[in-house]
Write an enzyme that holds these catalytic residues in place. Sequence first.
Site, PDB file in Angstrom:
ATOM      1  N   ARG A  21       1.066  -1.290  -4.153  1.00 34.50           N
ATOM      2  CA  ARG A  21       0.289  -1.138  -5.400  1.00 34.50           C
ATOM      3  C   ARG A  21      -0.783  -0.044  -5.252  1.00 34.50           C
ATOM      4  O   ARG A  21      -0.673   1.032  -5.803  1.00 34.50           O
ATOM      5  CB  ARG A  21      -0.335  -2.497  -5.774  1.00 34.50           C
ATOM      6  N   ASP A  22      -1.819  -0.311  -4.468  1.00 34.89           N
ATOM      7  CA  ASP A  22      -2.923   0.653  -4.369  1.00 34.89           C
ATOM      8  C   ASP A  22      -2.399   1.971  -3.806  1.00 34.89           C
ATOM      9  O   ASP A  22      -2.819   3.055  -4.231  1.00 34.89           O
ATOM     10  CB  ASP A  22      -4.031   0.078  -3.463  1.00 34.89           C
ATOM     11  N   HIS A  43     -11.621   1.426   1.402  1.00 37.01           N
ATOM     12  CA  HIS A  43     -10.953   2.729   1.493  1.00 37.01           C
ATOM     13  C   HIS A  43     -11.621   3.478   2.642  1.00 37.01           C
ATOM     14  O   HIS A  43     -12.764   3.177   3.022  1.00 37.01           O
ATOM     15  CB  HIS A  43     -11.055   3.452   0.153  1.00 37.01           C
ATOM     16  N   CYS A  56      -7.386   5.570  -5.973  1.00 43.39           N
ATOM     17  CA  CYS A  56      -7.370   5.153  -7.370  1.00 43.39           C
ATOM     18  C   CYS A  56      -7.347   6.417  -8.218  1.00 43.39           C
ATOM     19  O   CYS A  56      -8.135   7.328  -7.991  1.00 43.39           O
ATOM     20  CB  CYS A  56      -8.605   4.310  -7.673  1.00 43.39           C
ATOM     21  N   ASN A  88      -6.597   3.272   1.457  1.00 41.91           N
ATOM     22  CA  ASN A  88      -7.199   2.109   2.104  1.00 41.91           C
ATOM     23  C   ASN A  88      -7.069   2.276   3.604  1.00 41.91           C
ATOM     24  O   ASN A  88      -6.200   2.999   4.095  1.00 41.91           O
ATOM     25  CB  ASN A  88      -6.413   0.848   1.733  1.00 41.91           C
TER      26      ASN A  88
END
Length: 301
Positions: free
Chosen positions: A15-16, A209, A240, A249
């Site tokens: 996801r991220d 992050h 993001c 991250n």
Amino acid sequence: MTLPSKVKLVDVGPRDGLQNEKQPVPAAIKVELVQRLQDAGLKEIEVTSFVSPKWVPQMADNAEVMAGIKRKPGVRYSVLTPNMKGFEAAVKSQPDEIVVFGAASELFSQRNINCSITESIERFAPVVAAARAAGIYVRGAISCAVGCPYEGEVAPERVEMVARLMKGIGVQHMGVADTIGVATPLKVQRAMEAALKHYELNDISGHFHDTYGQALANTLISLQMGIWQFDTSVAGLGGCPYAKGATGNVATEDVVYMLHGMGIETGIDLDKLVDAGKFISDYLERKPNSRAATALLNKRS
Ligand code: HMG
Ligand code: MG
């Protein structure tokens, strides 16, 4: 100093990580990545997000990815849901957990989810109620818990306020997020202390992050506070789209290497995790953004 003996890592790479890629990543590759992460022993994977495809095209295949994964007993699969529309779409794919994501900074809230902090809580409230009625666990995230790309430094009082508001609508877990990777350990400690005013130690996690290379230090200080849950991202993927300049991250591989070296259990097989990171990095035609993965891959060859 008492450190936790076990740590739970949530891999947020699918996801991220993949939300931020320029090139399209096919659903089949995402599904394969999830498979490799669960094979490596991850017990929770943040698979995708049910956000607007106009805002984040990379996550437009959310339902397809959720339908494609082969669920392993004991593994939890979470997804992001910013509003009822997202929740209604997400619930069809039976996530174990949903994430409502707010921010400690007003401007980031506006840029990321197009509403104020107060409005975001109003939007989350019915999502949280519906999820809990359906027996789905609700995690919250507070972005920009230390610093914001638009407002600069963020005071711990802002974190305390958002944690209180989220607690008030029934959010069960609080992820304290350094969205742009500017935090340093004592600032993280203060943000965590602010969240601890409303959440138990067992219901708080760190999401760091690694833009300025501080994420392992931030993880360590959190561990020293007794926090034992962290979001990490295989191969250090991530970022993001609404936080320009922020890198991924902290790499799951780096955190696992540190934890195992400290005698802290994760249930993760580091070699298999390195393979998972190499798989997605090969697809993206770059090297894993993880020092531990790089060292282990060099050692293998
Ligand atoms: P909006 O434009 O204010 O929404 O977006 P709206 O309710 O006014 O609706 C506008 C249009 O979007 C409508 O479509 C809706 O149907 C549609 P139209 O009638 O124009 O065709 N829409 C949706 N479509 C699909 N799924 C939905 C949805 N909602 C509305 N859920 C919204 C508000 C929140 C949707 C938008 O701002 C958005 O999608 N933002 C995405 C932000 C995002 O995904 N950011 C990255 C994840 S957060 C992150 O990475 C931080 C984190 O890692 C922690 C950290 O590091 O800090 C979690
Ligand atoms: Mg993030």
